[in-house]
Design a protein around this motif. Structure first.
Motif: not given
Length: 467
Positions: A432-440, A35-42, A310-315
Motif C-alpha cells: 500500500m502507498f498513500g493515505p491510510g497505508s500507515e494503518n496496515l 482521507k483517501a479521496k481516491n482508491i486504486i486497487m491493482m 497526495g489523496e490516493t490510496l494505491v493497493i
C-alpha cells in the motif's frame, strides 16, 4: 441495495479460518490520518512470488532498472504485508471468490461472485462508492466480465455467466469499464447484441487504442479491445498491428484515471493484469514475465499519479498464487534466464502456429525464429505426440495446445521450472502507498480489505460489513 450486516453466526461454518473484525486489521483509527479521496486497487491475477521475483530480475538485468513494485520496497516508500487467500469453500481460492472477498467483504465459495454460502448478497464495493458520488471503474487485460473485475461490481452465483454479467453492468452505469470480452457484448453474444443498448444508455463504446486515447469525460465508457482476452504483452510488442490497435494495461489505466480524476468526490478504480494468471496456467514463461512487467509499468504510472495527487490510496496485490514458477539452480542459469530477451512470442502464439504436417526442421526453425533457441529432434517428436494427448477442457486452453509438455521443454533452455498448472494456497504480497497505508498490519485476511478501503475513504459506517 443491501448494506446490512452479512456475517452473523454460522456464515463461515464451512471455513476453518475464522472471521476477524476490522479492529484486527487496522492498527489505529483511520480517521486520524488523511482521507483517501481516491482508491486504486491493482491486482496481478495469479501472481506467485516467483513471478514477482523473476520480473524484477529481468528488469534489473536486461532493462537496467528495478521493477516499480519492488522499487517501492527498496526505496522504503510503501507499507508491506502478507495476505491469506482462502475462500469459503477451500484453502485454495479461485479468482471469483478472491475478488468477492475484497468486493463484498465476505468469503464465498469458489465460482461465486458475491453470493454467500446462505444466499447472502452483499453490496459490492464499487456500488457503494458510486452511491456516494465517486466515479468508479475497472480495467483489465482479460474480459471485463471476468471474475476479478466482476467481484467488485455485481452479485451472481456463477462466474461463468459472462453474457449475463455484461447485462448487469449496463444497469450499474459505472464510469469506465475497459478490457477484452467483446464476444459477451456484441453480435456474438448468446443473448443478443448489447452494444446498441449501451449506446442508448449514454455510453461511449470504443474498440481500439486510438478511440480510447481520444476519449473525454463527458460520457461513461465501455472499452472492448479483443473478443476474449487481450493479447499477451510479448505478442503485442512484436506485432505492429497489435501495438496500433490494442492499448497496454498502463495506457488503459492512465486513461481511466484521466477520465475520473476531476470528479469532486474522487474515484475508485480496480486494475487487473489478468493474463498473468492465464500464462501461469499455461506454464508460459514469456507470457508470464512480460505481462507481469506490463502490470509493473502500470504500477509505476499509478504511483507517479498518487505521489503528485497526495489523496490516493494505491493497493497492489494478487488474488492467489498460480503454478509457483521460479528460476532454478544450474551452471548456466543466468545466461539461460537472460535469453528471455530473445522471445518474440508467447507459447500460446507459437503452439497455435504448429501443424502436425510440419517437418521437424520447420518446427525447429519456427521456435528458433520466435523464441531464440534450437530444440532437439526428439523434443519435437515429444511435442507433436502430446498434441494427441491433451486433456480436454484444460483451463484457458480451448485449442487444446500442449502447454505442459512445451513448458517442460522450455525449462531446459531457460531454467524456469513450474510446480503445477493451477492455483495455489500461498499467502501473497500486499503493498500500500498513500493515505491510510500507515494503518496496515503485517498480516491480514483477504476479506478485511473491504472495510479497510471503506474506512480509508471515510465512507458511512452503514457501509461496513460487521463481524
Amino acid at each position: 441495495m443491501n448494506r446490512r450486516s452479512l456475517l452473523k453466526g454460522g456464515l463461515l461454518a464451512g471455513l476453518t479460518i475464522p472471521f476477524t473484525g476490522v479492529s484486527d486489521v487496522i492498527a489505529k483509527p483511520i480517521g486520524g490520518s488523511k482521507k483517501a479521496k481516491n482508491i486504486i486497487m491493482m491486482v496481478s491475477d495469479g501472481m506467485s512470488i516467483g513471478t514477482l521475483n523473476m520480473a524484477d530480475l529481468y528488469s534489473n538485468r536486461i532493462l537496467g532498472v528495478s521493477s516499480k513494485w519492488l522499487g517501492l520496497y527498496r526505496d522504503n516508500k510503501a507499507v508491506r504485508a502478507l495476505m491469506d487467500t482462502a475462500s469459503a469453500s477451500a484453502m485454495v481460492t479461485d479468482s471469483a471468490a478472491a475478488s468477492s472477498s475484497w468486493g463484498g467483504g465476505m468469503r464465498v465459495r469458489n465460482g461465486s461472485l458475491n453470493v454467500g454460502m446462505k444466499g447472502e448478497k452483499p453490496q459490492p464495493i464499487l456500488q457503494k462508492f458510486k452511491e456516494k458520488g465517486k466515479k468508479v471503474g475497472c480495467v483489465t487485460t482479460v474480459p471485463i466480465t471476468h471474475a476479478t473485475p466482476a467481484g467488485f461490481c455485481i452479485n451472481i452465483d456463477n462466474r461463468g455467466g459472462q453474457d449475463i454479467i455484461a447485462e448487469l453492468y449496463l444497469g450499474l452505469k459505472f464510469d469506465v469499464m475497459m478490457g477484452g470480452g467483446h464476444k459477451y457484448f456484441g453480435e456474438k453474444r448468446a443473448g443478443g447484441n448489447l452494444i446498441p443498448k449501451y449506446l442508448t444508455q449514454g455510453y461511449k463504446v470504443v474498440e481500439n487504442r486510438d478511440e480510447m486515447l481520444a476519449l473525454n469525460n463527458n460520457k461513461p465508457v465501455l472499452g472492448l479491445f479483443a473478443e476474449d482476452g487481450l493479447p499477451y504483452e510479448v505478442d503485442r510488442k512484436h506485432d505492429k498491428n497489435l501495438m496500433k490497435s490494442t492499448p497496454s494495461l498502463a495506457e488503459m489505466t492512465m486513461k481511466a484515471i484521466d477520465l475520473m480524476k476531476d470528479n469532486k468526490d474522487g474515484f475508485a478504480l480496480q486494475v487487473e493484469g489478468g493474463k498473468v494468471d492465464w500464462a501461469a496456467h499455461s506454464n508460459d514463461v514469456s507470457g508470464l514475465i512480460f505481462d507481469q512487467l506490463a502490470f509493473d509499468e502500470a504500477v509505476g504510472k499509478v504511483i507517479e499519479f498518487a505521489e503528485k495527487d497526495g489523496e490516493t490510496l494505491v493497493i497492489i496485490t494478487t488474488d492467489h498464487g498460480n503454478s509457483n514458477p521460479g528460476l532454478f539452480y544450474a551452471d548456466e542459469a543466468d545466461k539461460k534466464f537472460d535469453s528471455l530477451q530473445n522471445f518474440k512470442h508467447s507459447n500460446t502464439w507459437l503452439l497455435a502456429q504448429l501443424n502436425q504436417s510440419f517437418s521437424e526442421q520447420k518446427i525447429i526453425d519456427l521456435i528458433k525464429e520466435n523464441q531464440g533457441f534450437e530444440i532437439k529432434p526428439d523434443e519435437v517428436k515429444s511435442l507433436l505426440n502430446h498434441f494427441k494427448d491433451i486433456s480436454p477442457n484444460q483451463l484457458y486452453n480451448e485449442s487444446n495446445l500442449p502447454f505442459y509438455e512445451y513448458g517442460k521443454i522450455l525449462g531446459k533452455y531457460t531454467d524456469v521450472q513450474w510446480a503445477g498448472m493451477n492455483h495455489t494456497g500461498d499467502y501473497v504480497e500486499l503493498t500500500m502507498f498513500g493515505p491510510g497505508s500507515e494503518n496496515l498490519k503485517p498480516f491480514i485476511k483477504n476479506f478485511e480489505l473491504h472495510n479497510f478501503m471503506l474506512k480509508a475513504a471515510e465512507m458511512p459506517a452503514s457501509f461496513l460489513v460487521k463481524a
